[in-house]
Scaffold this motif. Structure first.
Motif, PDB file in Angstrom:
ATOM      1  N   HIS A  71     -19.713  96.173  72.461  1.00 36.68           N
ATOM      2  CA  HIS A  71     -19.910  97.315  71.907  1.00 36.68           C
ATOM      3  C   HIS A  71     -20.190  98.357  72.640  1.00 36.68           C
ATOM      4  O   HIS A  71     -20.966  98.536  73.592  1.00 36.68           O
ATOM      5  CB  HIS A  71     -21.176  97.112  70.634  1.00 36.68           C
ATOM      6  N   PRO A  72     -19.436  99.702  72.432  1.00 36.54           N
ATOM      7  CA  PRO A  72     -19.665 100.927  72.975  1.00 36.54           C
ATOM      8  C   PRO A  72     -21.221 101.300  73.150  1.00 36.54           C
ATOM      9  O   PRO A  72     -21.274 102.150  74.100  1.00 36.54           O
ATOM     10  CB  PRO A  72     -18.740 101.766  72.333  1.00 36.54           C
TER      11      PRO A  72
ATOM     12  N   HIS B 124      -9.958  99.887  67.813  1.00 35.90           N
ATOM     13  CA  HIS B 124     -10.713 100.129  68.947  1.00 35.90           C
ATOM     14  C   HIS B 124     -11.258 101.641  69.480  1.00 35.90           C
ATOM     15  O   HIS B 124     -12.243 101.665  69.981  1.00 35.90           O
ATOM     16  CB  HIS B 124      -9.961  99.313  70.196  1.00 35.90           C
TER      17      HIS B 124
ATOM     18  N   GLY C 267     -13.437 102.890  67.251  1.00 39.95           N
ATOM     19  CA  GLY C 267     -15.086 102.443  67.498  1.00 39.95           C
ATOM     20  C   GLY C 267     -15.728 103.080  68.643  1.00 39.95           C
ATOM     21  O   GLY C 267     -16.784 103.678  68.593  1.00 39.95           O
ATOM     22  N   ILE C 268     -14.760 103.701  69.782  1.00 39.59           N
ATOM     23  CA  ILE C 268     -15.425 104.399  70.820  1.00 39.59           C
ATOM     24  C   ILE C 268     -15.854 105.855  70.231  1.00 39.59           C
ATOM     25  O   ILE C 268     -16.589 106.355  70.493  1.00 39.59           O
ATOM     26  CB  ILE C 268     -14.493 104.474  71.788  1.00 39.59           C
TER      27      ILE C 268
ATOM     28  N   GLU D 293     -18.892 106.019  68.331  1.00 39.91           N
ATOM     29  CA  GLU D 293     -20.252 106.157  69.190  1.00 39.91           C
ATOM     30  C   GLU D 293     -20.210 107.323  69.866  1.00 39.91           C
ATOM     31  O   GLU D 293     -21.450 107.765  69.969  1.00 39.91           O
ATOM     32  CB  GLU D 293     -20.018 104.720  70.165  1.00 39.91           C
TER      33      GLU D 293
ATOM     34  N   HIS E 216     -17.693  94.894  70.239  1.00 37.01           N
ATOM     35  CA  HIS E 216     -17.157  96.074  69.852  1.00 37.01           C
ATOM     36  C   HIS E 216     -16.791  95.466  68.201  1.00 37.01           C
ATOM     37  O   HIS E 216     -16.457  94.502  68.067  1.00 37.01           O
ATOM     38  CB  HIS E 216     -15.786  96.376  70.296  1.00 37.01           C
TER      39      HIS E 216
END
Length: 146
Positions: free
Chosen positions: A7-8, A59, A62-63, A66, A127
Motif C-alpha cells: 500500500h502506498p 495502480h 491508488g498512488i 494517497e 496496494h
C-alpha cells in the motif's frame, strides 16, 4: 523500476514520488508510447491482466489517492484509463514480504522515523489493486530475497 505491491501509505515522500513516476513510465510502455523498458520484468503481471492498461491505471489511481490524502498534488489527468469493472491482481505473501524488507531498508537510511513507525508490521497491506495469496517471491522479481 519498482512498482510497489504494498500500500502506498507505507512509502515516504521520495518513495511515493518515485513510484508515481515509474508507474507513469510503465503506463507509457504498456501504451506503446516509448521504446525503453519494454521488457522490464515488473510489467509481466500487468501484461497478464485481463485489462493491462486499466490495471496500471488503477495502480496509478491508488498512488494519486494517497498523495491527495497527504496534501500533495499529483496530476490525476495523467491516469489515462481505469479498469471497468475493477481489475484485481494477485500478489503472493512472499513477494509482499520481500518488498516490505526492501522498503524498510530504504526507509532506515532516508526516513528513519518512518522505518521505526512501520517496523512492528510483519506483512503490510497490499496496494488496493492487489489481493494477497500464499506463495513465494514472484518469478519476475529481480531483487535478492531477504
Amino acid at each position: 523500476m519498482r512498482i510497489w505491491s504494498l500500500h502506498p501509505r507505507y512509502l515516504d515522500r521520495q518513495g511515493l514520488t518515485a513510484c508515481w513516476r515509474e508507474t507513469l513510465l510503465a503506463q507509457a510502455v504498456l501504451e506503446g508510447a516509448t521504446r525503453g523498458y519494454t521488457r522490464h520484468p515488473q510489467l509481466e503481471r500487468f501484461r497478464a491482466a485481463s485489462d493491462p492498461l486499466g490495471a496500471i491505471g488503477d495502480h496509478l489511481a491508488g498512488i494519486a489517492e494517497e498523495a491527495t490524502a497527504r496534501g500533495y498534488r499529483f496530476d490525476g489527468s495523467k491516469v489515462h484509463r481505469r479498469s471497468t469493472p475493477a481489475v484485481r491482481l494477485e500478489v503472493t505473501d512472499g513477494q509482499l514480504a520481500l518488498e516490505w524488507e526492501h522498503l524498510l531498508r530504504k526507509l532506515s537510511v532516508r526516513s528513519p522515523e518512518l522505518a521505526a513507525r512501520w517496523s512492528g508490521i510483519e506483512l503490510p497491506d497490499p496496494h488496493p489493486l492487489f489481493t494477497v495469496v500464499d506463495g513465494p517471491v514472484a518469478s519476475w522479481e529481480r531483487a535478492a530475497a531477504p
